[in-house]
Scaffold this motif. Structure first.
Motif, PDB file in Angstrom:
ATOM      1  N   GLU A 191      46.283  40.770  42.551  1.00  0.00           N
ATOM      2  CA  GLU A 191      45.230  40.979  43.554  1.00  0.00           C
ATOM      3  C   GLU A 191      44.790  42.435  43.602  1.00  0.00           C
ATOM      4  O   GLU A 191      43.595  42.730  43.699  1.00  0.00           O
ATOM      5  N   ASN A 243      41.120  44.049  42.570  1.00  0.00           N
ATOM      6  CA  ASN A 243      40.312  44.887  43.460  1.00  0.00           C
ATOM      7  C   ASN A 243      39.876  46.161  42.752  1.00  0.00           C
ATOM      8  O   ASN A 243      38.738  46.612  42.916  1.00  0.00           O
ATOM      9  N   LYS A 274      32.218  41.643  49.074  1.00  0.00           N
ATOM     10  CA  LYS A 274      31.708  41.028  47.845  1.00  0.00           C
ATOM     11  C   LYS A 274      30.803  39.823  48.070  1.00  0.00           C
ATOM     12  O   LYS A 274      30.091  39.411  47.161  1.00  0.00           O
ATOM     13  N   GLY A 332      37.338  39.129  42.993  1.00  0.00           N
ATOM     14  CA  GLY A 332      37.713  38.739  44.347  1.00  0.00           C
ATOM     15  C   GLY A 332      36.493  38.270  45.108  1.00  0.00           C
ATOM     16  O   GLY A 332      35.363  38.542  44.719  1.00  0.00           O
ATOM     17  N   ALA A 356      43.192  39.002  50.231  1.00  0.00           N
ATOM     18  CA  ALA A 356      44.349  39.573  49.547  1.00  0.00           C
ATOM     19  C   ALA A 356      45.000  40.681  50.368  1.00  0.00           C
ATOM     20  O   ALA A 356      46.194  40.618  50.671  1.00  0.00           O
TER      21      ALA A 356
HETATM   22 MG   LIG Z   1      40.563  41.145  46.233  1.00  0.00          MG
END
Ligand SMILES: [Mg+2]
Ligand SMILES: Nc1ncnc2c1ncn2[C@@H]1O[C@H](COP(=O)(O)OP(=O)(O)O)[C@@H](O)[C@H]1O
Length: 580
Positions: free
Chosen positions: A29, A33, A79, A93, A98
């Motif tokens: 995760e 990112n 996002k 992601g 996360a």
């Molecule tokens: Mg993420």
């Protein structure tokens, strides 16, 4: 029993269970990112099995001071802006879960600065409880530190494996991301020791070498395919090299590593008849599809995807792999350095071993297989070029079974049985494809009896067998008669091979449709009948055999996936004799 709403902290710990399964999930995760933030330097620092410390630093865009507290809230993401974005996800992601999930099961610290700010910001969290963000000095980019993972859920800690296993999962995560992001420098340190250091490269080959090592990477060649907006590219191992498990089967959809049954099935279908049973190829496959054609919101850890047009994707992948392998088999050579494929493994075929010379069988052998003019190549041009096999210098025949040749590289050995089987198989395939399966009627039909259940199954499949060139008819009761067999096979007793084909059909059960896979399995059985014993070949026959190998597809493997030829380079020979 009374029903109560769960507390927020309990909700987030339950949610974390889906995302954060083990230390490697945290690494995945956090690195995702960093990639989403546009970093091209990512370094991961791990202590213990990852439970004491995981630190991921990047040089990406960073998080502004005013956003940092929000970043760790659940369902907070930069996002997705509107609902329709969910249908065209271009980032790794998008769930906004996360950071909050990891924070709820660890002690976390974020340090981040954007290009536009002089000062960075720091945020500390413990068990999901946010501290206050503070302004601090920081390089541009983000560092996330996760300590004491799962300290709040000891049960999860108990399920973790040994430190070395957890570490290898972490290393797998980084390797996969590194393969699909070769423009990014990845580094993994464990307790002060650098485990991986993948410098930026513009050539995917170099990244393959870094990640998979020279042995595996060296056995792979590029391939490509797809149609329209669906693009396929990658590297695959040429048929002779194979591995005992599927760990080198790596597929990526829009740069995201996935475990997808459809893609895996398609890849293996591309290798059909080229690998021995229980063996797997090495394939790094990149599939690019329009964002709207694939749903990545299927799995909490985003390992699975769903395609809108599944069968199109399947066929495109299988086709690309197949044509890559076809091209490779035309130019066989010394690509394998691992030599793992030389180890014996079980092969899918009957009990008849290759080996002993039998005089009787010489009569069974008919010359059809040596008449190269009966082979039709789909595209004429291929047959004209002087191919690998016919350019070999024939030195002789060994043990009635191997052909010894000199090649450009050194020495080539050809297993004549395996070669014959593949030739028969490809001829049969071609005749079936062109719908002109040539048959020969047997002078005396070969009658055989079956147990009731098998007789019933065979009754269902008569049409299918007819399609393969075997005319079988009921002969009263549970008896059947073989009336005709494919013309390219030698005269002989076909009852045994028919029984084995029926056993194969019985595994599938009742149906009258012959799938591609089943058809190939049956053809493989039938072709094993072609030649069983050793036979002395004349030089002309050897030459005709080599020419024919050049004309067919997949000449490098017999239909059971065994190698047709093995080559020893000059330097290999020198090493064997301790000359170098
Ligand atoms: Mg993420
Ligand atoms: N390394 C990073 N660099 C820049 N921004 C980051 C980084 N890590 C997280 N963020 C920000 O925090 C948000 C939340 O991250 P996360 O919880 O992983 O959710 P998601 O990645 O699904 O958006 C991201 O949308 C992003 O804006």
């Amino acid at each position: 029993m009374s029903i109560r709403l769960l507390s927020d902290s309990l909700i987030s710990r339950i949610a974390a269970g889906e995302v954060v399964e083990r230390p490697a999930s945290v690494v995945k995760e956090l690195v995702e990112n960093s990639l989403d933030a546009g970093a091209n330097e990512i370094s991961v620092w791990v202590e213990g099995s990852g439970t004491s410390l995981i630190r991921v630093s990047d040089n990406g865009g960073g998080i502004p001071f005013e956003d940092i507290a929000l970043a760790v809230e659940s369902h907070a993401t930069s996002k997705l802006k509107e609902e329709s974005d969910l249908l065209k996800i271009a980032t790794l992601g998008f769930r906004g879960e996360a950071l909050s999930s990891i924070a709820s099961v660890s002690k976390m610290e974020l340090l981040s600065r954007t290009q536009n700010h002089e000062m960075g910001s720091r945020l500390r969290l413990e068990g999901g409880k946010n501290g206050e963000p503070t302004m601090v000095g920081s390089p541009v980019g983000t560092t996330v530190e996760v300590r004491d993972l799962f300290y709040s859920i000891p049960a999860r800690r108990k399920f973790l494996k040994s430190p070395s296993t957890e570490l290898s999962h972490i290393s797998d995560v980084i390797n996969r991301m590194a393969l699909s992001h070769s423009h990014v420098h990845f580094r993994l340190d464990h307790a002060g020791k650098t485990l991986s250091d993948y410098v930026v490269t513009s050539r995917l080959e170099d990244r393959l070498q870094q990640v998979l090592g020279p042995d595996v990477a060296g056995s792979m060649v590029p391939f490509a395919g797809g149609h329209g907006p669906v693009k396929i590219s990658g590297y695959l191992s040429a048929a002779p090299s194979s591995f005992s498990n599927s760990r080198y089967l790596l597929s990526f959809v829009n740069q995201r590593f996935v475990r997808d049954k459809i893609i895996t099935h398609a890849i293996l279908q591309g290798y059909e008849t080229l690998l021995m049973k229980g063996r797997y190829p090495a394939v790094v496959l990149f599939l690019t599809v329009p964002f709207g054609e694939v749903d990545v919101n299927v799995h909490p850890a985003k390992f699975e995807v769903r395609f809108r047009k599944q069968s199109e994707i399947h066929d495109a992948v299988a086709g690309a792999v197949r044509s890559g392998l076809k091209r490779e088999a035309k130019e066989p050579g010394l690509k394998t350095s691992s030599g793992e494929w030389l180890l014996p493994t079980n092969v899918r075929e009957g009990p008849v071993p290759y080996g002993t010379v039998s005089r009787d069988s010489l009569q069974l052998f008919r010359n059809d297989l040596f008449r190269s003019d009966t082979v039709e190549t789909p595209s004429g041009a291929q047959g004209i070029r002087k191919g690998f096999f016919s350019s070999l210098t024939i030195l002789g025949q060994l043990l009635g079974c191997y052909i010894v040749c000199q090649s450009q590289e050194g020495m080539a050995l050809i297993d004549q049985h395996a070669a014959h089987e593949r030739i028969a198989f490809e001829k049969m395939r071609l005749q079936i494809e062109q719908g002109k399966m040539e048959r020969q009627d047997l002078l005396i039909p070969q009658v055989f009896e079956l147990p009731f259940a098998e007789a019933a199954i065979l009754g269902q499949w008569l049409g299918g067998l007819e399609h393969l060139g075997f005319t079988v008819e009921g002969f009263g009761g549970d008896s059947f008669a073989i009336k005709a067999v494919p013309a390219l096979f030698p005269a002989g007793d076909y009852r045994d091979v028919m029984r084995r084909m029926i056993a194969e059909l019985a595994e599938v059960g009742h149906s009258t449709e012959l799938s591609q896979e089943l058809q190939e399995r049956l053809m493989t059985l039938a072709c094993h009948n072609v030649i069983r014993a050793n036979r002395i070949l004349t030089r002309e026959e050897i030459y005709a055999l080599l020419e024919m190998l050049d004309e067919i597809d997949f000449a490098t493997q017999c239909p059971h996936g065994r190698p047709v030829f093995i080559e020893f380079s000059q330097s290999q020979l020198e090493r064997m004799f301790k000359r170098s």
